[in-house]
Design an enzyme around this catalytic site. Structure first.
Site, PDB file in Angstrom:
ATOM      1  N   SER A 199      41.548  83.296  38.534  1.00 50.98           N
ATOM      2  CA  SER A 199      42.580  84.082  37.850  1.00 50.98           C
ATOM      3  C   SER A 199      43.641  84.407  38.885  1.00 50.98           C
ATOM      4  CB  SER A 199      41.976  85.370  37.278  1.00 50.98           C
ATOM      5  OG  SER A 199      43.005  86.153  36.722  1.00 50.98           O
ATOM      6  N   LYS A 205      84.140  76.095  16.844  1.00 47.03           N
ATOM      7  CA  LYS A 205      84.945  76.414  15.657  1.00 47.03           C
ATOM      8  C   LYS A 205      85.441  75.141  14.983  1.00 47.03           C
ATOM      9  CE  LYS A 205      87.466  79.944  15.971  1.00 47.03           C
ATOM     10  NZ  LYS A 205      88.123  81.153  15.856  1.00 47.03           N
ATOM     11  N   ARG A 230      40.370  96.518  35.603  1.00 46.27           N
ATOM     12  CA  ARG A 230      40.394  97.049  36.979  1.00 46.27           C
ATOM     13  C   ARG A 230      39.392  98.202  37.024  1.00 46.27           C
ATOM     14  NH1 ARG A 230      46.320  95.976  36.364  1.00 46.27           N
ATOM     15  NH2 ARG A 230      47.045  94.828  38.176  1.00 46.27           N
ATOM     16  N   HIS A 255      52.463 101.047  41.390  1.00 49.23           N
ATOM     17  CA  HIS A 255      51.430 101.677  40.580  1.00 49.23           C
ATOM     18  C   HIS A 255      52.026 102.208  39.283  1.00 49.23           C
ATOM     19  CE1 HIS A 255      48.928 105.140  39.333  1.00 49.23           C
ATOM     20  NE2 HIS A 255      47.936 104.303  39.634  1.00 49.23           N
ATOM     21  N   GLU A 264      44.791  85.156  44.972  1.00 52.86           N
ATOM     22  CA  GLU A 264      45.937  86.029  45.222  1.00 52.86           C
ATOM     23  C   GLU A 264      46.309  86.062  46.708  1.00 52.86           C
ATOM     24  OE1 GLU A 264      45.017  89.989  43.793  1.00 52.86           O
ATOM     25  OE2 GLU A 264      42.935  89.817  44.409  1.00 52.86           O
ATOM     26  N   TYR A 281      44.675  80.438  29.845  1.00 58.34           N
ATOM     27  CA  TYR A 281      45.151  81.652  29.178  1.00 58.34           C
ATOM     28  C   TYR A 281      46.105  82.414  30.095  1.00 58.34           C
ATOM     29  CZ  TYR A 281      42.054  84.163  32.283  1.00 58.34           C
ATOM     30  OH  TYR A 281      41.491  84.673  33.417  1.00 58.34           O
ATOM     31  N   MET A 299      89.829  83.662  25.444  1.00 57.02           N
ATOM     32  CA  MET A 299      90.971  82.744  25.525  1.00 57.02           C
ATOM     33  C   MET A 299      91.974  83.132  24.453  1.00 57.02           C
ATOM     34  SD  MET A 299      89.101  79.206  26.384  1.00 57.02           S
ATOM     35  CE  MET A 299      87.964  79.399  25.059  1.00 57.02           C
ATOM     36  N   GLY A 319      46.181  86.313  40.705  1.00 53.29           N
ATOM     37  CA  GLY A 319      46.684  87.680  40.872  1.00 53.29           C
ATOM     38  C   GLY A 319      48.075  87.551  41.479  1.00 53.29           C
ATOM     39  N   THR A 320      49.034  87.323  40.618  1.00 54.94           N
ATOM     40  CA  THR A 320      50.365  86.950  41.122  1.00 54.94           C
ATOM     41  C   THR A 320      51.130  88.132  41.715  1.00 54.94           C
ATOM     42  OG1 THR A 320      51.026  87.040  38.816  1.00 54.94           O
ATOM     43  CG2 THR A 320      50.757  84.854  39.801  1.00 54.94           C
ATOM     44  N   GLY A 324      87.086  86.417  22.566  1.00 63.49           N
ATOM     45  CA  GLY A 324      88.221  87.141  23.137  1.00 63.49           C
ATOM     46  C   GLY A 324      88.635  86.694  24.529  1.00 63.49           C
ATOM     47  N   ARG A 367      36.684  92.929  37.009  1.00 64.21           N
ATOM     48  CA  ARG A 367      36.933  92.738  38.439  1.00 64.21           C
ATOM     49  C   ARG A 367      36.193  93.805  39.243  1.00 64.21           C
ATOM     50  NH1 ARG A 367      42.834  93.392  40.923  1.00 64.21           N
ATOM     51  NH2 ARG A 367      42.366  95.595  40.626  1.00 64.21           N
ATOM     52  N   CYS A 403      46.483  87.095  35.770  1.00 71.06           N
ATOM     53  CA  CYS A 403      46.372  88.489  35.360  1.00 71.06           C
ATOM     54  C   CYS A 403      47.369  89.382  36.093  1.00 71.06           C
ATOM     55  CB  CYS A 403      44.946  88.999  35.532  1.00 71.06           C
ATOM     56  SG  CYS A 403      44.416  89.004  37.253  1.00 71.06           S
ATOM     57  N   ARG A 450      94.400  78.203  17.624  1.00 71.12           N
ATOM     58  CA  ARG A 450      93.265  78.988  18.129  1.00 71.12           C
ATOM     59  C   ARG A 450      92.445  78.192  19.125  1.00 71.12           C
ATOM     60  NH1 ARG A 450      91.390  82.997  14.171  1.00 71.12           N
ATOM     61  NH2 ARG A 450      92.756  82.906  12.373  1.00 71.12           N
ATOM     62  N   ASP A 482      49.782  90.191  44.066  1.00 75.33           N
ATOM     63  CA  ASP A 482      49.472  90.021  45.482  1.00 75.33           C
ATOM     64  C   ASP A 482      49.912  88.652  45.983  1.00 75.33           C
ATOM     65  OD1 ASP A 482      48.302  92.316  46.740  1.00 75.33           O
ATOM     66  OD2 ASP A 482      46.702  92.163  45.257  1.00 75.33           O
ATOM     67  N   ARG A 540      79.689  80.504  11.096  1.00 77.85           N
ATOM     68  CA  ARG A 540      78.900  80.358  12.330  1.00 77.85           C
ATOM     69  C   ARG A 540      77.558  81.053  12.110  1.00 77.85           C
ATOM     70  NH1 ARG A 540      82.710  84.416  15.864  1.00 77.85           N
ATOM     71  NH2 ARG A 540      82.534  86.134  14.450  1.00 77.85           N
TER      72      ARG A 540
HETATM   73  C1  PEP Z   1      47.422  90.957  41.271  1.00 81.88           C
HETATM   74  O1  PEP Z   1      47.435  91.099  42.493  1.00 81.88           O
HETATM   75  O2  PEP Z   1      48.208  90.225  40.664  1.00 81.88           O
HETATM   76  C2  PEP Z   1      46.456  91.701  40.441  1.00 81.88           C
HETATM   77  C3  PEP Z   1      46.355  91.502  39.156  1.00 81.88           C
HETATM   78  O3  PEP Z   1      45.720  92.644  41.089  1.00 81.88           O
HETATM   79  P1  PEP Z   1      46.284  94.107  41.453  1.00 81.88           P
HETATM   80  O4  PEP Z   1      47.633  94.241  40.830  1.00 81.88           O
HETATM   81  O5  PEP Z   1      45.285  95.060  40.904  1.00 81.88           O
HETATM   82  O6  PEP Z   1      46.312  94.035  42.929  1.00 81.88           O
HETATM   83 MG    MG Z   2      45.720  91.991  43.445  1.00 76.96          MG
END
Ligand code: PEP
Ligand code: MG
Length: 914
Positions: free
Chosen positions: A802, A34, A593, A470, A783, A890, A114, A804-805, A112, A649, A870, A103, A807, A347
């Site tokens: 790729s 302020k 998939r 799922h 993965e 990517y 202080m 597979g975060t 609000g 895949r 992915c 103020r 797993d 502001r």
């Molecule tokens: C993963 O494991 O990140 C992945 C993309 O494969 P899925 O979720 O099908 O196991």
């Molecule tokens: Mg997987």
């Protein structure tokens, strides 16, 4: 030694800059938001009531020693003299009194949290002066009793109720309902009563000496920095404790000094729509509170041009100047005192997501900001909210007040949905298709054979599962709002009802689900619905974002080479998803998939026959039946992504997922036996035996992914044939195909050595049969931690990685992706053991380290190794930023998240520019 400077007049910004260096962020740190803006407005010639700021350094010194540091109060006294000269008024004077506000104002806004005291300087004597000035005795005594109350509670620590009780008793005795019923004499009398309260509770008189008022008020504001409210707020918003608050002492100006006075608030652009026109309200002969309190009907800001044309013009010029100066939409407060305009605050204005995008794009087109600044102005969350139906906050607040809120779960797929609940996929679909009802599917969890119900539903609610369950993955992919893991929901499938706390909801009743926040409500909340194609400003902004990422030298890789930023691809299983992904701006498919195609109702029996086959010939026969439909799915994908890479895949999940559950089968077998039904019994019993034989204690770590392909190669051999025949057929039709075959769940290069050459041989055979050549790649998912730490070996064969975060997170932490979120994970986050849910936002320290290592090791062996992600993190902005920094090519996410990812990718590129 020169004395410390604690106090800065509004026209001493240069000195503040000299003290901290000419960095605006540091000036904000010294003078608070302020104070810095009041000084900045003063500097650019905007009329601001004279005043000054006691710096945060003063606050910190006060907090450390419990008293003003040497020199501070003397500097306040001399600054007050300066303000008296500038205003021509005198503090505490009986004829022409100066009143000031005191103020708080920290670096970051803490609304609000202080304290603030207004009308300091009002006492028995100056009240008379104010009466003369305003010709409004009622107003003066109203202000005076308010000062005593505010001062009493904020400065002297007298509970507010002490004043409120007196006020209420007084009104009750007189038969008044509202404060506005009080006359001048009533307020005068209340002022005296309030003074008595101060004497009684505090032990001494309300201070008549104006400087004593000012001193005590200043100390109170300093102390409020360490008040409970302020500390709690800082904890919740990560504001450091050592910043301190500044105190702004500003001469009061009054908008209620007649019909040539007034007060108002305005935005320099419409905060709802972003339209370039002033948006605000004002009232003549009124004080600030009247505008907000709605006691009188306010006027639209446009009307000021008729009522006070000169002031209006000056006001509009100032607003334009402020926008130009701050390069952003401003939220201003102003007061007109006897024809003279004063700006009390400016502001950057808060705004809706829609307005944020429009303002950013318009301002870039007006050359007020650069395109890069426009990209940084909009948050990925705002883009997200523009693409999904929403409940507006007012609707939700009202629903909560009415007691419609039920519970919260994991916010698995954003957007809002309203529908009638059904407890199984078939009924959900039937009610939607045949009866045209808006449905919400409620299940403990979902399985692949629930997908038809999920697709037909407006929303999904599960009581189990987490962000990569799922239900969550499929819902996000199809853009269906979804809340999972709402463990307070007790589903009673037998009686077709659910119970949440004391509320019982039967099948067919309405609920509202907010997948953006995870909240669940009973009843029908109203929705607002958007579409990307209509949002031209957003499309423009995303186009600019793509342009940033496409710059060939925007990013520097670990080896010093410069490259473009991230591309955004999509996870899509069906041609229609691929088309949507493309229309949302995806330039590749990062994950198809393929097993999802096996769940189509007409294919599932063939798939089951294939799995249960006892000879290779029977299995091949079933696979031959599946081949044409797989091929036509792939043809659709290639066509939709003409010219772009499509990563397909090979089959991943354990085979039992395609079969009925053993519990259900057993129940059926037992029922048949009890009833003495023999027809079909032995077939069922055999099926049960086979299913039981496939049972694994730990299926996610069992026979799935590449292990399944090695164990039962016929399936993937069929898939390769289908992919390459589809690619060849589409090539013949002139489509530019770029298939990339992805092998899931690799743990050792030996697995690739076993399977990959066999598959490549089939690919080549198909191309020879078709007498066609087109580019293709074979690669793998990373993965499993072992794959990450042996990435160099794996890159010897794999042409792309790729991540597979889903797993990889599961296996690195050893947390089950299906169960963790509904039990201990929530506690871990509450207790600070985990900062965030690692299934939603990538754990950069652990999982991320494996990824970084994989990229580095992989590229040592194969410098042009293509790397993407992915897993679900591919659509999460913080994770996308990380993917940019480790040099991925990517990110791939569900089609609905593609626009968010495009923005996040550009923001990462700008933030980490080479
Ligand atoms: C993963 O494991 O990140 C992945 C993309 O494969 P899925 O979720 O099908 O196991
Ligand atoms: Mg997987």
């Amino acid at each position: 030694m020169s004395e410390n400077k604690w106090v800065y007049l509004f026209n001493e910004l240069n000195q503040a800059e000299k003290h901290v260096g000419k960095i605006w962020d540091k000036v904000l740190g010294l003078l608070g938001g302020k104070g810095a803006n009041l000084a900045e407005m003063t500097r650019i010639g905007v009329p601001v009531p004279p005043g000054f700021t006691i710096s945060t350094e003063g606050c910190n010194a006060y907090v450390a020693d419990g008293k003003f540091p040497d020199g501070l109060w003397d500097q306040v006294l001399s600054a007050m003299k300066n303000v008296e000269i500038k205003t021509g008024k005198k503090f505490g004077d009986a004829h022409n009194p100066l009143l000031v506000s005191c103020r708080s104002g920290a670096k970051f806004s803490m609304p609000g949290m202080m304290d603030t005291v207004l009308n300091i300087g009002l006492n028995d004597q100056s009240a008379l002066g104010m009466v003369k000035l305003t010709d409004n005795e009622r107003f003066v005594y109203d202000s005076y009793r308010r000062l005593i109350q505010m001062f009493g509670s904020v400065v002297l620590g007298i509970p507010d109720e002490a004043f409120e009780d007196i006020l209420n008793d007084y009104k009750h005795d007189k038969g008044f309902k509202a404060d506005t019923d009080l006359t001048m004499l009533d307020l005068k009398s209340l002022t005296e009563k309030f003074k008595t309260i101060v004497k009684k509770v505090y032990g001494s008189e309300f201070p008549q000496e104006p400087y004593e008022q000012l001193k005590l008020a200043t100390e109170a504001v300093f102390k409020s920095w360490n008040g409970k409210r302020a500390i709690d707020y800082r904890r919740a918003t990560n504001i450091p404790d050592d910043l301190g608050t500044a105190v702004n002492i500003v001469s009061m100006v009054f908008g209620n000094m007649g019909w040539d006075s007034g007060t108002g608030v305005a935005f320099t652009r419409d905060p709802q729509t972003g339209e370039k026109k002033m948006f605000g309200d004002y009232l003549l002969n009124a004080q600030g509170e009247d505008v907000v309190a709605g006691i009188r009907n306010t006027e639209k800001i446009e009307k000021l041009a008729e009522e006070m044309p000169n002031v209006s013009k000056q006001f509009l010029d100032i607003c334009a100047k402020l926008e130009k100066h701050y390069h952003d939409m401003q939220d201003v407060e102003f007061t007109i005192e006897r024809g003279k305009l004063w700006m009390l605050q400016t502001r950057n204005g808060k705004r809706t997501a829609r307005s944020a995008v429009k303002i950013a794009v318009d301002m870039a087109n007006e050359d007020l900001i650069t395109r890069e600044q426009a990209i940084m102005r909009v948050t990925p969350e705002q883009v997200d909210s523009l693409l999904h139906p929403q409940f507006d906050p007012v609707t939700k607040a009202t629903a909560k007040k009415k007691g419609f809120y039920l519970t919260s779960g994991v916010n698995a797929s954003p957007g809002a949905a309203v529908g009638q609940i059904y407890f199984d996929a078939d009924t959900t679909e039937k009610k939607n298709k045949e009866d045209k009802l808006d449905t919400i599917m409620v299940r403990p969890f979902t399985k692949p054979d629930d997908v038809h119900g999920m697709l037909a539903a407006k929303g999904i609610l599960t009581s189990e599962g987490g962000a990569t369950s799922h239900a969550a993955v499929v819902a996000r992919q199809f853009g269906v709002p979804c809340v999972v893991g709402a463990s307070a929901v007790k589903i009673d499938l037998e009686h077709r009802q659910m119970i949440i706390g004391d509320t019982l909801i039967k099948e067919g009743e309405w609920i509202s689900v907010d997948g953006t926040t995870g909240e669940v409500f009973t009843g029908k909340l109203s929705l607002t619905a958007p579409s990307l194609e209509e949002q031209t400003d957003l499309l423009t902004l995303l186009g600019w974002a793509d342009g940033i990422c496409a710059k060939p030298d925007i990013r520097k890789l670990a080896d010093g080479k410069k490259t473009r930023g991230l591309q955004v691809w999509a996870n899509a299983d069906y041609p229609k998803d691929a088309r949507r992904a493309r229309s949302y701006g995806a330039v590749g498919i990062g994950l198809c998939r393929t097993e999802h195609m096996f769940f189509e109702p007409e294919r599932l029996p063939v798939v089951q026959r294939m799995i249960l086959a006892t000879t290779s010939a029977d299995r091949k026969a079933a696979l031959d039946e599946l081949l044409p439909s797989q091929r036509s799915d792939f043809e659709g994908l290639f066509e939709a992504m003409d010219g772009y890479p499509v990563i397909i895949r090979l089959i991943d999940p354990p085979l039992h997922e395609f079969l009925p559950s053993p519990e259900k089968l057993l129940e059926e077998v037992v029922t048949m036996r009890v009833k003495g039904e023999t027809k079909g019994l032995s077939k069922k019993e055999n099926l049960l035996k086979s299913v039981q034989a496939m049972h694994e204690s730990n299926p996610m770590m069992g026979l799935r992914g590449v292990r399944l392909s090695i164990y039962m190669p016929e399936i993937v051999e069929m898939q390769i044939r289908a992919i390459f025949e589809a690619a060849a057929n589409m090539t013949q039709k002139g489509v530019h195909v770029k298939p990339e075959i992805m092998i899931p769940l690799t743990g050792t290069v030996k697995e690739l050595e076993w399977i990959q050459p066999r598959l490549v041989a089939i690919a080549k055979k198909v191309m020879t049969e078709k007498a066609l050549e087109f580019p293709y790649k074979f690669g793998t998912m990373i993965e499993i931690p072992r794959a990450a730490v042996t990435a160099g070996e794996i890159a010897g064969l794999a042409e792309f990685f790729s991540f597979g975060t889903n797993d990889l997170t599961q296996m690195t932490y050893g947390y089950s992706r299906d169960d963790a979120e509904r039990n201990f994970l929530v506690k871990y986050i509450e207790e600070g053991i985990l900062a965030k849910n690692p299934f939603q936002t990538l754990d950069q320290v652990g999982v991320g380290r494996l990824m970084k290592m994989s990229v580095e090791e992989g590229r040592k062996v194969r410098p042009d190794l293509e790397v993407g992600i992915c897993g679900e993190h591919g659509g999460d902005p913080a994770s996308i930023e990380f993917c940019h920094t480790i040099g991925q090519n990517y990110v791939s996410c569900s089609p609905f998240r593609v626009p968010i990812a495009r923005l996040a990718a550009a923001q990462a590129a700008i933030k980490h520019r080479a």
